[in-house]
Write a protein that holds these residues in place. Structure first.
Motif, mmCIF file in Angstrom:
data_model
loop_
_atom_site.group_PDB
_atom_site.id
_atom_site.type_symbol
_atom_site.label_atom_id
_atom_site.label_comp_id
_atom_site.label_asym_id
_atom_site.label_seq_id
_atom_site.Cartn_x
_atom_site.Cartn_y
_atom_site.Cartn_z
ATOM 1 N N THR A 4 0.815 -1.216 0.000
ATOM 2 C CA THR A 4 0.000 0.000 0.000
ATOM 3 C C THR A 4 0.847 1.264 0.000
ATOM 4 O OG1 THR A 4 -0.152 -0.099 2.405
ATOM 5 C CG2 THR A 4 -1.955 -1.078 1.131
ATOM 6 N N THR A 50 -3.028 4.877 -2.566
ATOM 7 C CA THR A 50 -4.310 4.496 -1.972
ATOM 8 C C THR A 50 -4.967 5.732 -1.376
ATOM 9 O OG1 THR A 50 -3.203 3.914 0.089
ATOM 10 C CG2 THR A 50 -3.589 2.140 -1.475
ATOM 11 N N GLY A 51 -6.281 5.808 -1.515
ATOM 12 C CA GLY A 51 -7.034 6.938 -1.002
ATOM 13 C C GLY A 51 -7.304 8.010 -2.032
ATOM 14 N N GLU A 66 -12.728 5.393 -5.512
ATOM 15 C CA GLU A 66 -11.645 5.645 -4.578
ATOM 16 C C GLU A 66 -10.678 4.475 -4.672
ATOM 17 O OE1 GLU A 66 -10.787 5.906 0.215
ATOM 18 O OE2 GLU A 66 -12.852 5.814 -0.513
ATOM 19 N N LEU A 68 -8.383 1.768 -3.402
ATOM 20 C CA LEU A 68 -8.205 1.046 -2.142
ATOM 21 C C LEU A 68 -6.872 0.324 -2.072
ATOM 22 C CD1 LEU A 68 -11.735 -0.566 -1.680
ATOM 23 C CD2 LEU A 68 -10.849 1.539 -0.669
ATOM 24 N N GLN A 82 -11.454 -5.478 -6.031
ATOM 25 C CA GLN A 82 -10.962 -5.173 -4.689
ATOM 26 C C GLN A 82 -9.980 -4.004 -4.689
ATOM 27 O OE1 GLN A 82 -9.341 -8.837 -3.269
ATOM 28 N NE2 GLN A 82 -11.343 -9.831 -3.100
ATOM 29 N N TYR A 84 -10.600 -1.016 -5.888
ATOM 30 C CA TYR A 84 -11.301 0.266 -5.818
ATOM 31 C C TYR A 84 -12.670 0.101 -5.180
ATOM 32 C CZ TYR A 84 -13.865 -1.463 -9.875
ATOM 33 O OH TYR A 84 -14.636 -2.220 -10.713
ATOM 34 N N ARG A 85 -13.257 1.250 -4.806
ATOM 35 C CA ARG A 85 -14.630 1.280 -4.294
ATOM 36 C C ARG A 85 -15.357 2.393 -5.027
ATOM 37 N NH1 ARG A 85 -14.185 1.636 1.307
ATOM 38 N NH2 ARG A 85 -13.579 3.807 1.060
#
Length: 129
Positions: A4, A50-51, A66, A68, A82, A84-85
């Motif tokens: 990450t 990430t973020g 977003e 992830l 998995q 992204y959201r």
């Protein structure tokens, strides 16, 4: 999936997350301004973490996602999902557009060139006879 703390090019991530079939398609979308990161147009070599918030435009459809996780390897769709959201508003907006598209009347398409008889019938129909 990668670590990450690692940073990755946005074109490679979009390809790995299965938004585009090839990296060159992702590159063209970015260059044409269809990809925004935090509301700003980006270049293909822009690094993501990430973020980060990304907006993708596919014709009339718009994805608000977003990041992830990061990955530079293209895997199966469940694994790619998995990474992204998607926001709830974005998913609801796309579902509404799909429903509206489904409810539109289908346009008649001829599978062959109309014959002289067919053209006469078409003209009669247009003239209201």
């Amino acid at each position: 999936m990668s670590d990450t703390t690692k940073k990755l090019r946005i074109d490679k991530w979009l390809w790995a997350a299965r938004f585009y079939k090839t990296r060159s398609l992702a590159l063209h979308a970015i260059e044409n301004g269809r990809v925004l990161m935090d509301g700003v147009r980006v270049k293909p070599a822009k690094t993501i973490a990430t973020g980060d918030h990304i907006v993708l435009h596919f014709g009339q459809a718009k994805f608000d996602i977003e990041v992830l996780a990061l990955s530079d390897k293209r895997g199966p769709a469940p694994v790619a999902h998995q990474l992204y959201r998607e926001s709830d508003e974005s998913a609801a907006r796309r579902a509404l557009m799909a429903e509206q598209h489904r409810m539109q009347p289908e346009i008649a398409v001829f599978k062959y060139r109309p014959t002289k008889k067919d053209r006469r019938e078409i003209e009669k129909f247009r003239n209201g006879e």
